[in-house]
Scaffold this active site. Structure first.
Site, PDB file in Angstrom:
ATOM      1  N   ARG A  63       0.868  -1.179   0.000  1.00 45.70           N
ATOM      2  CA  ARG A  63       0.000   0.000   0.000  1.00 45.70           C
ATOM      3  C   ARG A  63       0.904   1.228   0.000  1.00 45.70           C
ATOM      4  O   ARG A  63       2.029   1.202   0.505  1.00 45.70           O
ATOM      5  CB  ARG A  63      -0.900   0.018   1.232  1.00 45.70           C
ATOM      6  N   ARG A 106      -0.490  -1.579  -6.970  1.00 47.13           N
ATOM      7  CA  ARG A 106      -0.831  -2.712  -6.088  1.00 47.13           C
ATOM      8  C   ARG A 106      -1.797  -3.655  -6.810  1.00 47.13           C
ATOM      9  O   ARG A 106      -1.649  -4.879  -6.750  1.00 47.13           O
ATOM     10  CB  ARG A 106      -1.445  -2.176  -4.796  1.00 47.13           C
ATOM     11  N   TYR A 145      -9.425 -10.006  -7.465  1.00 45.14           N
ATOM     12  CA  TYR A 145      -8.398  -9.982  -8.506  1.00 45.14           C
ATOM     13  C   TYR A 145      -8.536 -11.152  -9.470  1.00 45.14           C
ATOM     14  O   TYR A 145      -8.050 -11.081 -10.599  1.00 45.14           O
ATOM     15  CB  TYR A 145      -7.007  -9.966  -7.875  1.00 45.14           C
ATOM     16  N   LYS A 165       0.126  -2.041  15.946  1.00 46.04           N
ATOM     17  CA  LYS A 165      -0.479  -2.760  17.059  1.00 46.04           C
ATOM     18  C   LYS A 165      -1.810  -3.359  16.641  1.00 46.04           C
ATOM     19  O   LYS A 165      -2.645  -2.704  16.030  1.00 46.04           O
ATOM     20  CB  LYS A 165      -0.686  -1.822  18.245  1.00 46.04           C
ATOM     21  N   HIS A 221      -4.012  -9.126   3.092  1.00 41.33           N
ATOM     22  CA  HIS A 221      -5.458  -9.172   3.285  1.00 41.33           C
ATOM     23  C   HIS A 221      -5.795 -10.160   4.388  1.00 41.33           C
ATOM     24  O   HIS A 221      -5.319 -11.297   4.391  1.00 41.33           O
ATOM     25  CB  HIS A 221      -6.170  -9.624   1.997  1.00 41.33           C
ATOM     26  N   HIS A 237      -2.411   3.138  -5.842  1.00 43.69           N
ATOM     27  CA  HIS A 237      -3.025   1.837  -5.587  1.00 43.69           C
ATOM     28  C   HIS A 237      -3.103   0.994  -6.858  1.00 43.69           C
ATOM     29  O   HIS A 237      -3.206  -0.231  -6.782  1.00 43.69           O
ATOM     30  CB  HIS A 237      -4.427   2.036  -5.007  1.00 43.69           C
TER      31      HIS A 237
END
Length: 294
Positions: free
Chosen positions: A144, A243, A275, A169, A266, A240
């Site tokens: 990304r 990507r 995709y 986190k 993902h 993007h």
């Protein structure tokens, strides 16, 4: 009261779901806009009827069905949280169905277009060499844009040929292979350009912008648009798109869906499955163009 409820909700989803900063920002915008529309009313006083009134107002303002669905998803997450925390008895979104949307096929680039785009930056300049290394790394890894501009020197391991993406986190870090060409450009950039870009500034940022600080997403966005125009790519593209091209081209060349899912980061395979539709559409176009009986 309502402001603290939104903040508490955002803190909770950040801690437990590991959502990206972009998703958290979208949640915050959606809830703040709805709160502003409510005026003096509290978020805890909302009914299904008032939610529908708000969504109808937004529809009249011209938002797309996809944006409406995203806003409703935000409200579902927020009011589900309030019910679980016993701050409300009933979820006002439970009686509102999500709108049915057609399959969204992300914009992508052909392999030839990617090659043209990668060749545009002037690698005889430090800034051009940095841009080339960034584009090569993004296409090689499917990062990304926020992950790319946030990379530190320690995230790149050229000896092992991987980049480590810090999920933050609540998320899981991932290792993504770089590939020989992207490694070569990264090495060249590190040897010839990075120190010149930094000047007198000390920084651990891999691809520094001004004064050694991390480049902003918007700065890289503008750079890609400029390079795409120079490459003769007329349609508007975003970072993007590289990507999307990474994932689509991997699948076109036989990669399995689970591997692509892991490299993209993902959490849900269904997100990656889109995709396969892009790849299938591309294969159909090729078949129609080249098969003698198509």
């Amino acid at each position: 009261m309502t402001t603290s409820l939104v903040d508490r909700f955002l803190d909770q989803v950040w801690l437990t779901k590991g959502l990206s900063q972009n998703t958290l920002d979208a949640y915050r915008r959606d809830l703040r806009a709805f709160e502003g529309w409510l005026g003096e009313a509290n978020l805890t006083d909302v009914t299904a009827s008032s939610l529908l009134d708000y969504l109808a107002m937004r529809h009249r303002a011209g938002i797309s069905a996809r944006t409406s669905a995203r806003e409703l998803s935000t409200f579902r997450a927020f009011y589900g949280y309030l019910v679980r925390e016993h701050l409300m008895n009933d979820d006002p979104t439970s009686a509102i169905p999500l709108p049915k949307l057609g399959k969204y096929l992300p914009a992508t680039l052909s392999e030839a277009e990617v090659e043209r785009l990668l060749a545009v930056p002037n690698v005889d300049t430090p800034r051009g060499l940095r841009d080339r290394a960034m584009l090569e790394l993004m296409y090689a890894t499917g990062l990304r844009v926020s992950e790319l501009v946030g990379l530190k020197l320690t995230n790149l391991n050229l000896r092992q040929g991987v980049v480590r993406v810090d999920a933050g986190k609540g998320g899981k870090d991932r290792l993504v292979p770089i590939g020989e060409l992207a490694m070569d450009w990264a090495l060249r950039y590190l040897d010839q350009a990075r120190a010149l870009l930094l000047g007198e500034h000390a920084s651990d940022v891999l691809f520094p912008g001004r004064h050694g600080a991390s480049m902003t997403r918007q700065t890289f966005w503008h750079a890609i648009k400029r390079h795409a125009l120079a490459a003769g790519i007329a349609r508007s593209i975003s970072p993007h798109v590289l990507r999307h091209a990474f994932a689509t081209h991997l699948l076109n060349h036989g990669a399995d869906l689970r591997s692509v899912q892991m490299m993209l980061g993902h959490s849900d395979l269904s997100t990656t499955q889109i995709y396969t539709h892009v790849a299938a559409t591309r294969l159909k176009t090729l078949h129609e163009a080249h098969h003698p009986r198509a």
